[in-house]
Design an enzyme around this catalytic site. Structure first.
Site, PDB file in Angstrom:
ATOM      1  N   MET A  36      49.790  44.795  44.719  1.00  0.00           N
ATOM      2  CA  MET A  36      50.272  43.534  44.162  1.00  0.00           C
ATOM      3  C   MET A  36      49.380  43.073  43.015  1.00  0.00           C
ATOM      4  SD  MET A  36      52.993  42.687  45.723  1.00  0.00           S
ATOM      5  CE  MET A  36      53.911  43.071  47.201  1.00  0.00           C
ATOM      6  N   CYS A  37      49.929  42.269  42.142  1.00  0.00           N
ATOM      7  CA  CYS A  37      49.252  41.822  40.937  1.00  0.00           C
ATOM      8  C   CYS A  37      48.486  40.530  41.197  1.00  0.00           C
ATOM      9  CB  CYS A  37      50.279  41.609  39.827  1.00  0.00           C
ATOM     10  SG  CYS A  37      51.416  42.996  39.610  1.00  0.00           S
ATOM     11  N   ARG A  38      47.768  40.077  40.176  1.00  0.00           N
ATOM     12  CA  ARG A  38      47.072  38.791  40.222  1.00  0.00           C
ATOM     13  C   ARG A  38      47.408  38.014  38.945  1.00  0.00           C
ATOM     14  NH1 ARG A  38      45.798  37.710  45.255  1.00  0.00           N
ATOM     15  NH2 ARG A  38      47.898  38.608  45.161  1.00  0.00           N
TER      16      ARG A  38
END
Length: 257
Positions: free
Chosen positions: A1-3
């Site tokens: 997952m991204c930030r």
């Protein structure tokens, strides 16, 4: 997952959010603590708004954020009252500059963390539903960019909460399918808008800061100072709008009312 990290308030150097905090977005690119993956190295990007320009500046690359020697210098020299930044851990779509966030369209910018689970099956229908101008604007292959352009095409700029309700409901997965998990931050240059939704209730994290020492406020996937008690989690299925230091919330789905 991204930030994700985003800021709205008095103009500040981008480094005050992206580079300098103890748990800055740059730090989260290698040491995320509230995601399945600690490392987000599949590219990064920044969109920022100048006071007298309707279109945001945009800088994206496929390098991991920590490997781009230009990033700290740019973040030190660019000052803006509103900006969004993203570090990517890819789920759908290859690692390419076109697939790096933020995405932009007609003055809007958009960052996404999560996935539309059935996107491979939905992709052709979603593409066919886009008006010509929105279809022509598409550069990458991600579910994120498709979600953004779909929202723009369906009237998000004029009725954001109603458009979100409609799109999230339309693309809800079957009860036995993999869940949709969608956490987004977007802007028209005047406001920051954020929401979290997951069909299984497990949306990727997003927090809203209190008033920062410079008078602005920020959204971030993880608190930038590492102190979660100083930040408020964005509620599930709620559109949160930050404008001129004021926060408004709009329920998206019936269970959030």
């Amino acid at each position: 997952m991204c930030r994700i990290a985003a800021y709205h308030g008095p103009a500040i150097p981008l480094e005050n959010i992206i580079v300098r905090p103890r748990h800055s977005l740059l730090s989260q690119s290698q040491h995320a603590t509230e995601a399945k993956l600690a490392v987000n190295g599949d590219g990064f990007g920044i969109a920022w708004y100048a006071p007298h320009s309707a279109e945001p500046g945009l800088y994206r690359d496929v390098l991991p954020a920590w490997s781009d020697g230009n990033l700290p210098s740019l973040c030190r020299m660019i000052t803006a009252p509103l900006f969004l930044a993203h570090v990517r851990a890819s789920t759908i779509g290859e690692t390419s500059r076109a697939n790096c966030h933020p995405f932009t369209f007609q003055g809007w910018s958009f960052c996404h963390n999560g996935q539309i689970a059935a996107f491979p099956a939905l992709r052709r229908r979603m593409e066919a539903a886009l008006p010509d101008a929105h279809y022509a604007a598409r550069r990458g292959t991600t579910d994120s960019e498709m979600l953004f352009l779909t929202l723009m095409a369906r009237g998000f700029a004029d009725a954001p909460a109603a458009t979100l309700r409609s799109v999230l409901t339309e693309f809800a997965p079957e009860s036995d399918a993999a869940p949709n998990r969608v956490t987004c931050v977007m802007s028209d240059g005047q406001s920051l808008l954020a929401f979290r939704h997951a069909s299984d209730g497990k949306a990727p994290t997003l927090y809203l800061s209190g008033t920062l020492d410079n008078g602005g406020r920020a959204f971030a996937s993880e608190p930038l100072d590492g102190e979660s008690n100083r930040w408020t989690a964005v509620p599930l299925d709620t559109l949160v709008v930050l404008r001129d230091g004021q926060v408004a919330e709009y329920p998206l789905l019936a269970q959030a009312a």
